[in-house]
Design an enzyme around this catalytic site. Structure first.
Site, PDB file in Angstrom:
ATOM      1  N   ASN A 141       1.828   1.572  63.781  1.00 51.29           N
ATOM      2  CA  ASN A 141       0.366   1.493  63.691  1.00 51.29           C
ATOM      3  C   ASN A 141      -0.334   2.407  64.707  1.00 51.29           C
ATOM      4  O   ASN A 141      -1.545   2.321  64.914  1.00 51.29           O
ATOM      5  CB  ASN A 141      -0.120   0.040  63.864  1.00 51.29           C
ATOM      6  CG  ASN A 141       0.413  -0.543  65.170  1.00 51.29           C
ATOM      7  OD1 ASN A 141       1.084   0.159  65.925  1.00 51.29           O
ATOM      8  ND2 ASN A 141       0.106  -1.805  65.428  1.00 51.29           N
ATOM      9  N   ASP A 143      -0.699   2.553  67.882  1.00 46.05           N
ATOM     10  CA  ASP A 143      -1.590   1.968  68.894  1.00 46.05           C
ATOM     11  C   ASP A 143      -1.059   2.215  70.312  1.00 46.05           C
ATOM     12  O   ASP A 143      -1.564   1.644  71.289  1.00 46.05           O
ATOM     13  CB  ASP A 143      -1.776   0.463  68.652  1.00 46.05           C
ATOM     14  CG  ASP A 143      -0.444  -0.302  68.775  1.00 46.05           C
ATOM     15  OD1 ASP A 143       0.600   0.366  68.960  1.00 46.05           O
ATOM     16  OD2 ASP A 143      -0.465  -1.545  68.675  1.00 46.05           O
ATOM     17  N   SER A 177       4.007  -7.702  81.669  1.00 42.99           N
ATOM     18  CA  SER A 177       2.682  -8.304  81.490  1.00 42.99           C
ATOM     19  C   SER A 177       2.727  -9.518  80.555  1.00 42.99           C
ATOM     20  O   SER A 177       1.717 -10.206  80.375  1.00 42.99           O
ATOM     21  CB  SER A 177       1.712  -7.268  80.909  1.00 42.99           C
ATOM     22  OG  SER A 177       2.202  -6.837  79.631  1.00 42.99           O
ATOM     23  N   ASP A 328      32.221  44.864  48.564  1.00 45.10           N
ATOM     24  CA  ASP A 328      32.867  44.963  47.252  1.00 45.10           C
ATOM     25  C   ASP A 328      31.974  45.831  46.369  1.00 45.10           C
ATOM     26  O   ASP A 328      30.955  45.349  45.883  1.00 45.10           O
ATOM     27  CB  ASP A 328      32.916  43.540  46.661  1.00 45.10           C
ATOM     28  CG  ASP A 328      34.284  43.206  46.129  1.00 45.10           C
ATOM     29  OD1 ASP A 328      35.006  44.140  45.797  1.00 45.10           O
ATOM     30  OD2 ASP A 328      34.604  42.009  46.020  1.00 45.10           O
ATOM     31  N   GLU A 375      35.826  47.803  49.524  1.00 39.84           N
ATOM     32  CA  GLU A 375      36.678  47.593  48.352  1.00 39.84           C
ATOM     33  C   GLU A 375      35.958  48.347  47.237  1.00 39.84           C
ATOM     34  O   GLU A 375      34.947  47.911  46.702  1.00 39.84           O
ATOM     35  CB  GLU A 375      36.798  46.098  48.040  1.00 39.84           C
ATOM     36  CG  GLU A 375      37.976  45.811  47.139  1.00 39.84           C
ATOM     37  CD  GLU A 375      38.154  44.331  46.887  1.00 39.84           C
ATOM     38  OE1 GLU A 375      38.034  43.934  45.715  1.00 39.84           O
ATOM     39  OE2 GLU A 375      38.423  43.567  47.830  1.00 39.84           O
ATOM     40  N   LYS A 424      36.728  51.375  56.751  1.00 34.42           N
ATOM     41  CA  LYS A 424      38.091  51.068  56.305  1.00 34.42           C
ATOM     42  C   LYS A 424      38.120  51.270  54.793  1.00 34.42           C
ATOM     43  O   LYS A 424      37.320  50.686  54.061  1.00 34.42           O
ATOM     44  CB  LYS A 424      38.450  49.623  56.644  1.00 34.42           C
ATOM     45  CG  LYS A 424      39.789  49.189  56.065  1.00 34.42           C
ATOM     46  CD  LYS A 424      39.957  47.684  56.130  1.00 34.42           C
ATOM     47  CE  LYS A 424      41.105  47.211  55.279  1.00 34.42           C
ATOM     48  NZ  LYS A 424      40.929  47.365  53.836  1.00 34.42           N
ATOM     49  N   SER A 508      46.427  45.295  53.955  1.00 41.36           N
ATOM     50  CA  SER A 508      45.793  43.980  53.811  1.00 41.36           C
ATOM     51  C   SER A 508      46.809  43.026  53.199  1.00 41.36           C
ATOM     52  O   SER A 508      47.520  43.400  52.267  1.00 41.36           O
ATOM     53  CB  SER A 508      44.571  44.075  52.901  1.00 41.36           C
ATOM     54  OG  SER A 508      43.515  44.719  53.570  1.00 41.36           O
ATOM     55  N   ASP A 694      35.321   5.066  59.192  1.00 38.76           N
ATOM     56  CA  ASP A 694      35.138   4.279  57.966  1.00 38.76           C
ATOM     57  C   ASP A 694      36.484   3.680  57.607  1.00 38.76           C
ATOM     58  O   ASP A 694      37.454   4.401  57.378  1.00 38.76           O
ATOM     59  CB  ASP A 694      34.628   5.180  56.833  1.00 38.76           C
ATOM     60  CG  ASP A 694      34.169   4.356  55.627  1.00 38.76           C
ATOM     61  OD1 ASP A 694      34.826   3.351  55.310  1.00 38.76           O
ATOM     62  OD2 ASP A 694      33.161   4.737  55.013  1.00 38.76           O
TER      63      ASP A 694
END
Length: 744
Positions: A141, A143, A177, A328, A375, A424, A508, A694
């Site tokens: 609220n 306040d 209080s 590519d 590539e 490359k 590669s 879990d």
């Protein structure tokens, strides 16, 4: 930042034109909310009254038509009015147009400044900022008072499940209080009780022997006996000057508990050695003596079959320190080559746009060289266009001749190649030919097509040779001549490579073939990688862009272990951890036994040698702070557990975990000790993982942090935590005690 003009501008907000395509441009109202951390914007969707995003989620704010959407969907005359908000992770950019150039500049400058201010908050301030946000959300609220119900909502928001009795006790203790509400000082008291760190009290109390404070002498004792640092009185005075918030204590050269906690959250108190945050390794070795942070199919944002291609994917990889990106290349319309995953439904981007994006972002995170792995599937004509674009856009930064006069005999170093791009790809001939007295005049001739999907298992290759189906590709001389230190060739065994290949000729390897070599001929692979470069790439079957474990390939000395950077996973965490050090330069020097030609090192059989430096690692997982919710549902609270994982040579691989701390993600404590044997520390990585336990299904990932074993600081240390995309969680962390001893 009160009274700040940037802040005021954002808090007032304004209308911006949101752009998704040439036909989708709509006006939306954007403004910063009062928490100074969340941007609100209206949404015209039914049931979505408004949407928000956090400033923490923003990776960058860029002025101008820099994004693909803005380039494609807007005219050049609106350049100065455009800007893009780029998010972390996979979230799409937010592309916007302001009503004037001044307004666009104001949005960009204001957002950048506020984000920078948030990033510069210290850990304590971040905690306060975060808790203030949650308090504001819980105060339904508005306040400025907290009822008991609002207090319970607040505890949920900060990821802590409290039973009603405890909530009531906390509330009553603070409600001095007796009004039935907490307000002002009472809320502060509640905050202090909540953020109280008992484990820090105990450590501080042990060493604070001077009227309740730590003197400089006390601090030296703590730094030497607990943190295992060679600290002097001058070091202690520096830390007190830097981190003590109380001026009176500072004058007396004393460190209060707040100052001590502040120190533990700073680089000096974190688990990563501060000196390893900068470039600290010798960068003058040949290029192939380094592990190189490398990306596979860099253009993809998601999967390999139908996901989008984007220049933004290159920007993200380069900003993460990646130093080898893949292009590519295929024939496009209007004579302009394009980049996409051939024979799939992934979208296409222009080769030219990609090279421009790479040039702009290549050296923002690291000055060290970038390898462009081509590539090439293009026709001769479009290959010439590729060569022209690279030459005109990259200019003198593109390396097209060896650094030295005459034929080189070894790779130059990353230091010598700072700010340079290496290509490359295939070459028409050996580099040596261009240094012959009379180089032959060459036309464009056939070479075998460089295509990952063509480098199948040997059986399939034999079948292909039988049926003479090996694809041939005509190679343009202009493109061929740009290949200097990284010429792509097929691999026909270590013996063949040793006898027939020059140092700059590299192969590669598909992950399966590479892993087989790394397991069955590890020493042979290590020796091969002392002379040559090796690139490893994921199997073609990984259409979901999943990854493989890079560690066994690093153990075999492979330099360019290419991963799908767009896919968050443990394998990418390891890559980020490996390259976290050395200034995040993307280059990490291999251990000496992976560079010494006479080496007998084999990570599998583990014969005796300099690599065997048997250490015992003691880890005490003490506590965690402010773990994020896995599930944003109000009722969901994390049952957190911590796993400590070791990666390295097979003998070092291990994992241990704590019990779950039930219903507490805010400040769970464990105080659990683990012990690990680490035989080859230079190749080991330590990964801290937090999961949500879990009992009925797999645990859910919450956060993690990975770093090299040799970068661990000893003693009581905070561990920063990263989310699944590898981005820092601003307030979350682990608190641990680390001890590394020589094994008996």
């Amino acid at each position: 930042m009160e009274g700040d003009t940037d802040l005021q501008f954002l808090l007032e907000g304004g209308d911006l034109l949101k752009v998704r395509s040439a036909s989708w441009k709509k006006t939306r109202y954007y403004k910063l909310q009062e928490d100074c951390k969340t941007v609100w914007h209206e949404s015209k969707k039914t049931f979505k009254s408004s949407q928000t995003f956090s400033l923490d989620d923003i990776s960058a704010v860029r002025l101008g038509r820099q994004s693909e959407v803005l380039k494609k969907s807007t005219e050049e005359q609106v350049e100065g009015r455009c800007f893009s908000i780029v998010f972390k992770g996979r979230r799409k950019n937010l592309d916007l147009i302001a009503s004037s150039e001044e307004e666009a500049k104001q949005w960009v400058a204001s957002l950048q400044r506020i984000i920078s201010s948030l990033n510069n908050l210290n850990s304590q301030q971040k905690t306060e900022h975060w808790i203030f946000n949650c308090l504001r959300k819980a105060d339904k609220n508005s306040d400025d008072k907290m009822s008991q119900k609002e207090l319970k909502d607040f505890l949920h928001l900060i990821n802590i499940e409290v039973d009603d009795d405890y909530a009531e006790m906390l509330f009553k203790t603070c409600d001095k209080s007796e009004s039935g509400f907490l307000a002002g000082v009472e809320i502060e008291h509640f905050y202090d009780m909540l953020t109280h760190r008992e484990e820090i009290d105990v450590i501080y109390g042990t060493y604070a022997k001077t009227t309740g404070f730590m003197s400089a002498d006390n601090l030296v004792e703590f730094l030497t006996s607990e943190q295992r640092e060679e600290a002097t009185l001058a070091d202690a005075h520096k830390l007190i000057d830097k981190y003590e918030p109380d001026e009176k204590a500072k004058e007396k050269k004393l460190l209060s508990k707040d100052g001590f906690l502040m120190y533990l959250h700073q680089p000096e108190g974190l688990i990563l050695k501060p000196e390893h945050r900068e470039v600290y390794q010798d960068m003058s070795h040949p290029l192939n003596h380094y592990f190189i942070s490398s990306s596979h199919n860099t253009y993809l944002m998601e999967d390999q079959l139908k996901g989008p291609s984007s220049t933004e994917a290159y920007v993200r990889a380069l900003l993460k320190g990646c130093r080898c990106v893949e292009l590519d290349c295929w024939d496009g319309s209007d004579g302009e080559p394009v980049i996409y995953h051939g024979y799939t439904l992934t979208s296409k981007i222009l080769f030219k746009d990609t090279i421009e994006a790479i040039k702009q972002y290549a050296f923002q995170t690291s000055d060290y060289p970038v390898i462009l792995s081509l590539e090439n599937h293009c026709s001769i004509e479009q290959q010439k266009v590729m060569a022209h674009h690279m030459s005109s856009i990259l200019g003198s930064a593109l390396l097209t001749t060896p650094l030295e006069d005459g034929m080189p005999t070894n790779f130059p170093s990353p230091e010598e190649l700072k700010g340079k791009f290496l290509i490359k790809g295939k070459r028409l001939n050996k580099l040596e030919v261009s240094f012959a007295p009379e180089p032959p005049v060459e036309d464009d001739i056939d070479v075998t097509e460089e295509e990952e999907s063509n480098e199948e298992d040997e059986e399939e290759q034999k079948e292909e040779q039988k049926s003479k189906k090996t694809k041939k590709l005509k190679l343009a001389k202009e493109l061929s001549d740009m290949v200097v230190y990284c010429k792509s060739v097929h691999f026909h065994g270590f013996e063949d490579a040793r006898q027939n290949l020059s140092f700059y000729e590299m192969s590669s390897f598909k992950e399966g073939k590479a892993l087989k070599l790394a397991e069955e001929s590890a020493n042979g692979y290590i020796c091969h990688n002392m002379d040559k470069l090796s690139r490893i790439y994921p199997a073609g079957s990984r259409t979901d862009s999943s990854n493989y474990n890079p560690v066994p390939l690093w153990n075999a000395g492979c330099q360019i272990v290419a991963l799908n950077f767009q896919t968050p996973c443990a394998d990418m965490d390891l890559n980020q951890g490996r390259f976290l050090i050395n200034g995040k330069s993307g280059y990490v020097l291999k251990p000496s036994y992976l560079r010494d030609r006479s080496t007998e090192f084999d990570p599998i059989t583990m014969t005796r040698g300099e690599w065997l430096q048997h250490k015992t690692l003691h880890v005490m997982v003490v506590s965690a702070q402010q773990l994020p919710k896995v599930n944003q549902k109000k009722s969901s609270i994390v049952d957190s557990l911590v796993k400590v994982e070791i990666y390295g040579v097979p003998a070092d691989v291990a994992v241990k975990e704590t019990d779950p701390a039930e219903n507490n993600g805010f400040n769970p404590t464990w105080n659990v000790n683990f012990q690990f044997d680490v035989y080859v520390p230079e190749l080991a990585l330590v990964r801290f993982v937090v999961e949500d336990y879990d009992s009925t299904s797999d645990n859910e990932f919450v956060a993690q942090y990975t770093l090299p074993f040799n970068s661990l600081q000893m003693g009581y240390r905070h561990v920063p935590l990263l989310n699944k995309n590898g981005d820092l969680l601003p307030s979350a962390g682990l608190f641990v005690h680390i001890m590394v001893l020589d094994a008996e």
